[in-house]
Design an enzyme around this catalytic site. Structure first.
Site, PDB file in Angstrom:
ATOM      1  N   VAL A   1       0.843  -1.187   0.000  1.00 59.68           N
ATOM      2  CA  VAL A   1       0.000   0.000   0.000  1.00 59.68           C
ATOM      3  C   VAL A   1       0.884   1.244   0.000  1.00 59.68           C
ATOM      4  O   VAL A   1       1.904   1.298   0.697  1.00 59.68           O
ATOM      5  CB  VAL A   1      -0.973   0.010   1.205  1.00 59.68           C
ATOM      6  CG1 VAL A   1      -0.224   0.037   2.531  1.00 59.68           C
ATOM      7  CG2 VAL A   1      -1.944   1.191   1.114  1.00 59.68           C
ATOM      8  N   GLU A   2       0.551   2.225  -0.828  1.00 59.25           N
ATOM      9  CA  GLU A   2       1.325   3.460  -0.897  1.00 59.25           C
ATOM     10  C   GLU A   2       0.999   4.303   0.327  1.00 59.25           C
ATOM     11  O   GLU A   2      -0.160   4.470   0.698  1.00 59.25           O
ATOM     12  CB  GLU A   2       0.980   4.195  -2.201  1.00 59.25           C
ATOM     13  CG  GLU A   2       1.908   5.362  -2.529  1.00 59.25           C
ATOM     14  CD  GLU A   2       1.569   6.593  -1.730  1.00 59.25           C
ATOM     15  OE1 GLU A   2       2.491   7.138  -1.083  1.00 59.25           O
ATOM     16  OE2 GLU A   2       0.387   7.006  -1.721  1.00 59.25           O
ATOM     17  N   SER A   3       2.035   4.827   0.967  1.00 54.22           N
ATOM     18  CA  SER A   3       1.882   5.383   2.315  1.00 54.22           C
ATOM     19  C   SER A   3       1.009   6.636   2.363  1.00 54.22           C
ATOM     20  O   SER A   3       0.206   6.808   3.288  1.00 54.22           O
ATOM     21  CB  SER A   3       3.256   5.674   2.928  1.00 54.22           C
ATOM     22  OG  SER A   3       3.984   6.589   2.129  1.00 54.22           O
ATOM     23  N   LYS A   4       1.149   7.550   1.407  1.00 51.72           N
ATOM     24  CA  LYS A   4       0.327   8.760   1.480  1.00 51.72           C
ATOM     25  C   LYS A   4      -1.139   8.426   1.244  1.00 51.72           C
ATOM     26  O   LYS A   4      -2.032   9.021   1.861  1.00 51.72           O
ATOM     27  CB  LYS A   4       0.792   9.816   0.482  1.00 51.72           C
ATOM     28  CG  LYS A   4       0.038  11.135   0.653  1.00 51.72           C
ATOM     29  CD  LYS A   4       0.603  12.265  -0.170  1.00 51.72           C
ATOM     30  CE  LYS A   4      -0.155  13.562   0.083  1.00 51.72           C
ATOM     31  NZ  LYS A   4       0.386  14.684  -0.724  1.00 51.72           N
TER      32      LYS A   4
ATOM     33  N   CYS B   1      12.488   8.340  -0.892  1.00 53.02           N
ATOM     34  CA  CYS B   1      11.260   7.940  -1.557  1.00 53.02           C
ATOM     35  C   CYS B   1      11.464   7.972  -3.069  1.00 53.02           C
ATOM     36  O   CYS B   1      11.999   8.946  -3.616  1.00 53.02           O
ATOM     37  CB  CYS B   1      10.124   8.885  -1.163  1.00 53.02           C
ATOM     38  SG  CYS B   1       8.596   8.580  -2.080  1.00 53.02           S
TER      39      CYS B   1
ATOM     40  N   ASP C   1      14.278   9.169   3.794  1.00 48.41           N
ATOM     41  CA  ASP C   1      13.685   8.269   4.779  1.00 48.41           C
ATOM     42  C   ASP C   1      14.794   7.732   5.673  1.00 48.41           C
ATOM     43  O   ASP C   1      15.821   7.259   5.159  1.00 48.41           O
ATOM     44  CB  ASP C   1      12.972   7.097   4.102  1.00 48.41           C
ATOM     45  CG  ASP C   1      11.767   7.535   3.296  1.00 48.41           C
ATOM     46  OD1 ASP C   1      11.006   8.379   3.797  1.00 48.41           O
ATOM     47  OD2 ASP C   1      11.583   7.027   2.174  1.00 48.41           O
TER      48      ASP C   1
ATOM     49  N   HIS D   1      10.409   1.522   1.335  1.00 52.97           N
ATOM     50  CA  HIS D   1      11.043   0.854   2.475  1.00 52.97           C
ATOM     51  C   HIS D   1      11.084  -0.655   2.292  1.00 52.97           C
ATOM     52  O   HIS D   1      12.094  -1.306   2.581  1.00 52.97           O
ATOM     53  CB  HIS D   1      10.275   1.185   3.767  1.00 52.97           C
ATOM     54  CG  HIS D   1      10.182   2.647   4.048  1.00 52.97           C
ATOM     55  ND1 HIS D   1       9.289   3.158   4.976  1.00 52.97           N
ATOM     56  CD2 HIS D   1      10.839   3.711   3.550  1.00 52.97           C
ATOM     57  CE1 HIS D   1       9.410   4.476   5.032  1.00 52.97           C
ATOM     58  NE2 HIS D   1      10.330   4.833   4.173  1.00 52.97           N
ATOM     59  N   GLU D   2       9.971  -1.219   1.825  1.00 59.15           N
ATOM     60  CA  GLU D   2       9.896  -2.665   1.654  1.00 59.15           C
ATOM     61  C   GLU D   2      10.924  -3.151   0.643  1.00 59.15           C
ATOM     62  O   GLU D   2      11.517  -4.226   0.788  1.00 59.15           O
ATOM     63  CB  GLU D   2       8.486  -3.068   1.195  1.00 59.15           C
ATOM     64  CG  GLU D   2       7.374  -2.686   2.173  1.00 59.15           C
ATOM     65  CD  GLU D   2       6.787  -1.304   1.926  1.00 59.15           C
ATOM     66  OE1 GLU D   2       5.650  -1.071   2.340  1.00 59.15           O
ATOM     67  OE2 GLU D   2       7.475  -0.448   1.309  1.00 59.15           O
TER      68      GLU D   2
ATOM     69  N   ARG E   1       6.741   9.045   9.331  1.00 55.29           N
ATOM     70  CA  ARG E   1       6.607  10.261   8.533  1.00 55.29           C
ATOM     71  C   ARG E   1       5.130  10.417   8.196  1.00 55.29           C
ATOM     72  O   ARG E   1       4.486   9.482   7.751  1.00 55.29           O
ATOM     73  CB  ARG E   1       7.443  10.136   7.250  1.00 55.29           C
ATOM     74  CG  ARG E   1       7.496  11.381   6.409  1.00 55.29           C
ATOM     75  CD  ARG E   1       8.777  11.445   5.583  1.00 55.29           C
ATOM     76  NE  ARG E   1       8.990  10.288   4.740  1.00 55.29           N
ATOM     77  CZ  ARG E   1       8.609  10.198   3.449  1.00 55.29           C
ATOM     78  NH1 ARG E   1       7.962  11.185   2.893  1.00 55.29           N
ATOM     79  NH2 ARG E   1       8.874   9.129   2.741  1.00 55.29           N
ATOM     80  N   GLY E   2       4.584  11.587   8.454  1.00 58.43           N
ATOM     81  CA  GLY E   2       3.163  11.776   8.212  1.00 58.43           C
ATOM     82  C   GLY E   2       2.290  10.971   9.147  1.00 58.43           C
ATOM     83  O   GLY E   2       1.168  10.610   8.809  1.00 58.43           O
TER      84      GLY E   2
END
Length: 300
Positions: A89-92, A195, A202, A235-236, A265-266
């Site tokens: 899943v994309e973090s934002k 990123c 990161d 990250h993954e 972050r966020g």
């Protein structure tokens, strides 16, 4: 003609690097699934024959929702899913999705509200990522994890280190043979990558355990991990790249464990963990336990 790399970046960049108002009312359409296969193919990792077991663990520290009578409810969310699915899943998009609960109203009580939200989040993420996603709301104190690991900088001569390469460079890794099998518990607190879409930095801590007759020289491992400073990956992906490079140096029967605990972050942190199929170390005690925080002292 678009390359796989460009296609992945386009998918991941739906919200990244853009001004987004999102929504404060429940909206599962905000979630974005990013395919894993493109980066794995570059490093010879086959989706249908992964050389490791693993999970992606996320903590979202700013989840808030309301009951039907507008009583605000705020919790930390922990979610977990296996790495053998096709997507991450994309973090934002996850942040925007979770924020869409902020002004939504569910349930006549706090417990009913949280149960409804848990069911919705598990279903929405499982449907989007095409895998089982488990969700829990955390309370209580954070727990320290990986207490037996040694900071790798305590094992090297800092003054003799000369680091010049800041793009991922497996050729920096040096191995020597030992007569006995040894176990190594190492942590590196200066992991940095960027990123792949926004190019924002990161930061994280890497934890590496391996059991082998082969010894990966600590000074070379510091150089290798430092070489991620100008890399652009999720990250993954970084966790899997490190695992693959180290496993290539070890014998097939050796044990290997790699975990990267990134700074949040966020309001969200990402904690990918991968381990060899014969690994005896148990990451499940805290990191994978849905009812416990990953660690204390989370860096801001």
């Amino acid at each position: 003609m678009k390359t796989l790399h460009n296609q992945t970046d386009e998918i991941a960049g739906k919200f990244l690097g853009k001004k987004t108002d999102g929504s404060e009312f429940y909206n599962p359409d905000l979630l974005v699934a990013v395919p894993r296969f493109e980066n794995r193919e570059r490093y010879g990792i086959k989706n249908d024959a992964l050389p490791f077991y693993g999970c992606d663990v996320w903590h979202a520290y700013e989840f808030s929702v309301m009951t039907e009578n507008c009583l605000p409810v705020t919790r930390v969310i922990k979610l977990r899913y296996n790495c053998n699915n096709e997507f991450l899943v994309e973090s934002k998009s996850l942040k925007l999705y979770l924020n869409s609960f902020n002004m939504s109203k569910f349930g006549k009580s706090i417990s009913e509200c949280l149960e409804i939200c848990k069911d919705l989040i598990e279903k929405d993420l499982s449907d989007k990522l095409k895998t089982k996603v488990e969700v829990a709301f955390l309370t209580g104190n954070r727990v320290e994890i990986f207490g037996d690991f040694i900071n790798i900088m305590e094992l090297v001569d800092e003054a003799s280190l000369e680091i010049e390469n800041f793009k991922e460079a497996p050729e920096l890794l040096e191995v020597e043979e030992n007569s006995d099998i040894n176990e190594y518990y190492l942590t590196f607190d200066s992991l940095r990558s960027n990123c792949r879409v926004t190019h924002q930095p990161d930061f994280g801590d890497a934890f590496i355990y391996y059991k082998s007759r082969r010894h990966i020289k600590e000074s070379s491992l510091v150089k290798y991990l430092t070489s991620f400073r100008s890399e652009y990956h999720f990250h993954e992906e970084c966790c899997e790249m490190i695992f693959k490079r180290l496993s290539d140096l070890l014998d097939t029967e050796d044990e290997l464990f790699v975990c990267a605990l990134y700074t949040r972050r966020g309001g969200i942190d990402i904690c990918p963990v991968r381990w060899s199929k014969n690994c005896s170390i148990n990451p499940a005690d805290f990191l994978l336990d849905l009812n416990k925080f990953a660690r204390c002292g989370i860096k801001q």
